[in-house]
Structure formats: C-alpha cells, structure tokens
Design an enzyme around this catalytic site. Structure first.
Site, PDB file in Angstrom:
ATOM      1  N   ASN A 103       4.563 -29.967  85.847  1.00 17.06           N
ATOM      2  CA  ASN A 103       3.679 -28.222  85.889  1.00 17.06           C
ATOM      3  C   ASN A 103       4.889 -26.804  85.244  1.00 17.06           C
ATOM      4  OD1 ASN A 103       2.596 -28.403  87.520  1.00 17.06           O
ATOM      5  ND2 ASN A 103       4.146 -27.198  89.562  1.00 17.06           N
ATOM      6  N   TYR A 149      16.282 -41.128  91.983  1.00 17.63           N
ATOM      7  CA  TYR A 149      17.424 -39.618  90.895  1.00 17.63           C
ATOM      8  C   TYR A 149      16.509 -40.517  89.830  1.00 17.63           C
ATOM      9  CZ  TYR A 149      19.929 -36.614  88.280  1.00 17.63           C
ATOM     10  OH  TYR A 149      20.663 -35.343  87.296  1.00 17.63           O
TER      11      TYR A 149
END
Ligand code: UDP
Length: 315
Positions: A103, A149
């Site tokens: 995004n 992560y």
C-alpha cells in the site's frame, strides 16, 4: 530536509516519533500514520498542536493511504519491532510488512515520492558472517519465534526492490540495527528498557542465557541523522546498514546500567530465547563512504540520557 511534505508511517513509535520531531523542527509538514498497536499517542502529544503536524490513526495494511497533498518523502517505519511485540502480533507484523508495504509503495508511486523502507539487521538472522555487511545474505529460520519479523522484512525488501526495478520509484532501504533512547516503552521487552526499568525499580536485572551474546547499540539521534541522510542521498534500490558498530556483551550492558543507576538490584540469569542471535555488529563502511554518515554518541553518554528519561517517566 526543509520545507518538504513528509509521510511517516509508524510515526507514533519510538524511531518514528523522533523522525517526526526532527522534521517538524526543520520546518517540514508531517503526516503521521499509526494504528497505535505498539506506538502510543503519548509519543506525539507534543506535536499535536503544531499546525504542520497531522495525525492519522490508520492501519496501513488494512486501507490504502489517502492524503490530498503533494508528498515528497515517505518514511515507512510502521511495524512492531521488538521481539516481545512481534511475537505477540505475528500476523499483524507480517501484514504490515507485506500488504502495508505494498500500500505504501503504491502511494509513493502515485505521488512520485521518495520512500525509505525500515528494514532490519534481523534480515541477517543469526549471522555466520561477522560483522555484517550489506552483501551478506543472512542465516534466517523460516519457522521460529523471529521468522514473522525476519521473513516479512526480507519480503518487504524484495517488494521494495521490485517496485524500484519495475516502476523506477526512488527507494532507500535502511537496515536498522539495535537502537535505544528516550521514548522506548519500559515494557517493550528489549534489553535496554528492561535493564533500566528493572534497575530503577530495584527489581532483578534479567540477563538471558549467559549474557555473552553481543549487540551493538545506536543512540536515537544518530539513527535519525542516518535515516534522513539516506533518504536524501542519491542511492536508490540498495541497502545500507544504519547502526553503531560498538559491539558489547549483553551482560556487560546490564552491568553498565547497574553502575550508572547505582542500583542495588542483582543480575539474574534466565533461559536464552530460541533463535536469539549470538552476535550482531554492523559493518558500516558503506554508509561511511557513500553517505558520509557515522554515529557520534558514545554508549555511556547515550545510556545516561536514556536512564534520565526513564527516571522521569517511571516516577
Ligand atoms: N535480553 C536480555 N534480557 C532482557 C531482554 C533482552 O538478556 O531482559 C537479551 C536478548 O536475549 C538478546 C539481547 O538482549 O540477546 C538483545 O535483545 P533485544 O530484545 O533488545 O533485541 P534483539 O537484538 O534480540 O532483537
């Protein structure tokens, strides 16, 4: 950087709020996006009255970003970043680094903005090369406590690089090493906030394993200088280590904190978490030669400033 319009995702986090502060000080207009999952509005409360600061509470992995202004630069820092946080929010961590980064990249493309992606020393995993330079590909477990992560940051680097290749977007990739300073959360689980808050409260200082594992800690003002220098540089689509090569054993860090705080707290040894990297030190030759950046704040000075902050916060 002066007089620019800048988006900071994760702007209410530890590093993000310091970036916002520096940008505002230098007369930039700042749009801060944060979903407050690990960041806090307390970190930006000082800026809320500033007409050049806009706070937008939003999860960048759930909604595309819409800001009706020209945007020159984007610091994409949104992501849980301490092991305790990303293990509590593994899916959110993977979503913000994948869909969130997608995004933000689309937003950068639409706006013609330069984007800095906050990658991490964790892309090197438990490194077999020491110190770690940018050409090392890493040693990462795909299925362990840190994989949500590490792998999502690696994916995000690849996605950012692909957008650069395909669409010519100006992207900077900062591999951020351990950073410390004011505005870390006392309960974020990391070594320095734990040692400082434990020492100040007179609680046992928890060292994991035998404490011989190493980390290299960079003070926050040096990190902010490094990230701003990188985003303004001409280098696009390649990683830079941003960190301090001053490597220390964790048990020695605990002892230094004990000494500066003059605590009576004793060290207690706890089990070493799985996949905890044994060594970590950035090789910063590339940042030094190309960006002419290197950290300036010595460890004991930085620790004193951090301890002063926690002393005031914890009363
Ligand atoms: N650590 C520790 N005691 C604590 C918190 C962390 O000994 O209370 C150790 C941890 O196992 C690791 C190092 O300190 O070896 C740095 O941990 P941190 O969570 O700050 O960041 P990491 O570099 O592991 O992401």
């Amino acid at each position: 950087m002066e007089g620019k319009n800048v988006l900071v995702t994760g702007g209410a986090g530890f590093i993000g709020s310091h970036i916002c502060e520096r940008l505002l000080k230098n007369k930039n207009t700042v749009f801060c996006v944060d979903n407050l999952v690990t960041g806090t509005k307390d970190n930006v409360k000082l800026f809320l009255k500033d007409p050049n600061f806009t706070f937008i509470e939003q999860d960048v992995s759930k909604h595309p970003i819409e800001i009706d202004h020209k945007i020159d630069y984007i610091f994409h820092l949104a992501s849980p970043a301490s092991p305790v946080d990303y293990q509590k929010y593994p899916i959110e961590t993977m979503m913000v680094n994948s869909i969130g980064t997608l995004n933000v990249l689309n937003f950068a493309k639409k706006k013609g903005a330069t984007l800095l992606f906050s990658s991490t020393s964790e892309v090197y995993g438990d490194p077999q090369k020491h110190p770690q330079s940018e050409d090392y590909w890493g040693n990462v477990n795909t299925m362990g406590p840190r994989s949500c992560y590490d792998e999502s940051k690696r994916f995000a680097e690849a996605l950012t690089f692909s957008y650069h290749q395909l669409y010519g977007i100006d992207v900077k990739i900062a591999r951020i090493f351990n950073t410390y300073g004011p505005r870390m959360r006392a309960n974020d689980g990391r070594a320095i906030p734990n040692f400082v808050s434990q020492s100040l409260a007179g609680r046992p200082v928890t060292v994991y394993g035998d404490g011989k594992q190493t980390r290299s800690f960079c003070y926050i003002s040096d990190m902010v200088n490094g990230l701003i220098t990188l985003i303004e540089s001409k280098y696009s689509g390649e990683p830079f280590n941003i960190g301090n090569p001053d490597e220390r054993k964790i048990v020695k860090v605990a002892e230094m904190v004990q000494e500066i705080t003059e605590t009576k707290s004793k060290i207690v040894f706890k089990p070493l978490p799985k996949d905890d990297p044994a060594k970590r030190r950035p090789d910063i030759k590339k940042s030094l030669s190309k960006l002419r950046w290197e950290p300036k704040i010595g460890f004991s000075d930085g620790l004193k400033l951090t301890i002063d902050y926690f002393r005031n916060e914890l009363v």
